[in-house]
Design a protein around this motif. Structure first.
Motif, PDB file in Angstrom:
ATOM      1  N   ALA A  45       0.831  -1.206   0.000  1.00  0.00           N
ATOM      2  CA  ALA A  45       0.000   0.000   0.000  1.00  0.00           C
ATOM      3  C   ALA A  45       0.865   1.254   0.000  1.00  0.00           C
ATOM      4  CB  ALA A  45      -0.915  -0.011   1.212  1.00  0.00           C
ATOM      5  N   ALA A  46       1.943   1.225   0.801  1.00  0.00           N
ATOM      6  CA  ALA A  46       2.835   2.387   0.855  1.00  0.00           C
ATOM      7  C   ALA A  46       3.481   2.623  -0.512  1.00  0.00           C
ATOM      8  CB  ALA A  46       3.905   2.169   1.914  1.00  0.00           C
ATOM      9  N   ALA A  47       3.896   1.520  -1.162  1.00  0.00           N
ATOM     10  CA  ALA A  47       4.499   1.655  -2.489  1.00  0.00           C
ATOM     11  C   ALA A  47       3.489   2.216  -3.483  1.00  0.00           C
ATOM     12  CB  ALA A  47       5.011   0.292  -2.962  1.00  0.00           C
ATOM     13  N   ASP A 141      14.044   3.862 -11.798  1.00  0.00           N
ATOM     14  CA  ASP A 141      12.632   3.782 -11.418  1.00  0.00           C
ATOM     15  C   ASP A 141      12.263   2.379 -10.954  1.00  0.00           C
ATOM     16  OD1 ASP A 141      12.362   6.385 -11.990  1.00  0.00           O
ATOM     17  OD2 ASP A 141      11.325   6.127 -13.913  1.00  0.00           O
ATOM     18  N   GLY A 142      12.783   1.357 -11.634  1.00  0.00           N
ATOM     19  CA  GLY A 142      12.488  -0.020 -11.252  1.00  0.00           C
ATOM     20  C   GLY A 142      13.043  -0.329  -9.873  1.00  0.00           C
ATOM     21  N   LYS A 143      14.257   0.135  -9.629  1.00  0.00           N
ATOM     22  CA  LYS A 143      14.919  -0.136  -8.351  1.00  0.00           C
ATOM     23  C   LYS A 143      14.228   0.622  -7.222  1.00  0.00           C
ATOM     24  CE  LYS A 143      19.545   0.407  -6.312  1.00  0.00           C
ATOM     25  NZ  LYS A 143      19.373   1.421  -5.292  1.00  0.00           N
ATOM     26  N   ALA A 144      13.694   1.812  -7.528  1.00  0.00           N
ATOM     27  CA  ALA A 144      13.132   2.675  -6.487  1.00  0.00           C
ATOM     28  C   ALA A 144      11.963   2.013  -5.774  1.00  0.00           C
ATOM     29  CB  ALA A 144      12.692   4.000  -7.096  1.00  0.00           C
ATOM     30  N   VAL A 145      11.152   1.213  -6.509  1.00  0.00           N
ATOM     31  CA  VAL A 145       9.992   0.571  -5.898  1.00  0.00           C
ATOM     32  C   VAL A 145      10.459  -0.405  -4.813  1.00  0.00           C
ATOM     33  CG1 VAL A 145       7.942  -0.825  -6.316  1.00  0.00           C
ATOM     34  CG2 VAL A 145       8.681   0.809  -8.032  1.00  0.00           C
ATOM     35  N   ALA A 155       8.849  -0.796   9.173  1.00  0.00           N
ATOM     36  CA  ALA A 155       7.989   0.155   9.868  1.00  0.00           C
ATOM     37  C   ALA A 155       6.606  -0.444  10.070  1.00  0.00           C
ATOM     38  CB  ALA A 155       7.894   1.444   9.065  1.00  0.00           C
ATOM     39  N   PHE A 156       6.093  -1.139   9.065  1.00  0.00           N
ATOM     40  CA  PHE A 156       4.779  -1.773   9.227  1.00  0.00           C
ATOM     41  C   PHE A 156       4.861  -2.943  10.198  1.00  0.00           C
ATOM     42  CE2 PHE A 156       3.610   0.633   5.474  1.00  0.00           C
ATOM     43  CZ  PHE A 156       2.335   1.024   5.823  1.00  0.00           C
TER      44      PHE A 156
END
Lengths: 256, 77
Positions: A45-47, A141-145, A155-156
């Motif tokens: 969800a955060a992603a 961009d791919g790595k950032a996810v 954290a969750f």
């Protein structure tokens, strides 16, 4: 297929499973559906909040890349460029056109095609560098996810544990249940740590590494093609490109 | 100024004053004093011939009179 990443992933889970068995635990004691929901659901969800949908959905194809994405060995790329340089030196630049059909690397093909068409060197370098930057951006961009999910999963886990403790402390009527309740609550933190450190962050690191390999390969191709276009001697080109790789890996280090 | 042909077949006019080297590698590479390199289809001898012709043409050109159309273009071919 990169065997190291596959072995690493399997070994990580096997070690965790093995230490549970040796430690005398049962797998069922380590399973808790609400914790899985909080950690994995939360990270996903955060992603989703962080990225537009196409980027997020790309994560599955990107994760396949972790295992199946292989960059052509730098040595082979240099060998290809040097052989093209030899053809250009022997039969002229136009002869490269027939040779280019044998080359698989699309970036080399693009460069050679432009050299044959008589594109001005500065224009050619500009186009090739723009291509390189675009590739770098896509990979980032791919790595950032994965980076993002790796940051949020622990954290969750923490959030889930707090929720479990609040629920447990809210009903202290049966003291014998406190130990079991604590154990279940702590599971969530463990899920978060495992998800982050076994899957998300290592995948992101691997993508980063392969990205650097690919960019190095493209840099070498740019320099090689530019050298071919300015009519440099194949031996000189080889010397120039070999500086990118350690002496042990160089293609033709014939002892003179 | 000399008229030359690129590998793509396009013709262009080169400032012959800037030529530093003309090499056959085996395409003809013309290196300029600016550091640029141009690949042309003409053999080196032809580039040299046109350059010399251009210089002769330059010496013969009367000053302060407009070029007549019939006397050819301002470059040599």
């Amino acid at each position: 297929m990169d065997i190291a990443s596959v072995v690493g992933t399997i070994v990580a889970f096997a070690l965790i499973g093995g230490s549970i068995i040796i430690g005398g635990g049962t797998f069922m004691a380590f399973w808790d559906a609400p914790s899985v929901m909080v950690v994995f659901g939360g990270a996903i969800a955060a992603a989703l909040i962080c990225f537009p949908l196409p980027n997020f959905l790309g994560v599955f194809s990107v994760s396949m890349k972790v295992f199946f994405w292989k960059v052509e060995p730098i040595k082979d790329v240099i060998t290809q460029i040097v052989s093209l340089a030899e053809v250009a030196r022997r039969d002229g630049l136009l002869a490269l056109e027939s040779k280019v059909a044998e080359v698989e690397n699309p970036f080399i093909v693009l460069g050679v095609q432009m050299a044959v068409d008589g594109t001005r060197p500065e224009v050619m370098e500009d186009i090739l560098r723009t291509e390189l930057d675009a590739v770098a951006t896509r990979h980032r961009d791919g790595k950032a996810v994965f980076d993002c999910m790796g940051r949020f999963a622990p954290a969750f886990g923490m959030i889930g544990t707090l929720m479990g403790l609040v629920i447990m402390l809210g009903d202290m009527s049966d003291p014998s249940k406190i130990g079991a309740g604590m154990a279940v609550a702590l599971l969530t933190t463990m899920y978060g740590a495992i998800a982050s450190n076994v899957v998300f962050l290592p995948f992101a690191e691997k993508l980063g590494f392969t990205n650097r390999q690919e960019l190095l390969m493209m840099e070498i191709v740019i320099r090689g093609i530019m050298a071919i276009q300015s009519g440099e001697n194949p031996r000189i080109i080889e010397q120039k490109l070999n500086t990118f790789i350690p002496p042990k890996q160089r293609a033709s280090e014939e002892a003179a | 100024m000399i008229l030359l042909t690129k590998l793509s077949g396009d013709t262009f006019v080169l400032n012959a004053e800037l030529i530093k080297y003309v090499e056959a590698l085996p395409d003809t590479f013309v290196t300029l004093t600016t550091g640029d390199r141009v690949v042309v289809t003409e053999p080196p001898e032809e580039v040299v011939r046109r350059t010399i012709e251009y210089h002769q043409h330059k010496q013969l050109m009367p000053s302060a009179t407009p070029l007549r159309e019939s006397s050819g273009a301002a470059w040599t071919t």
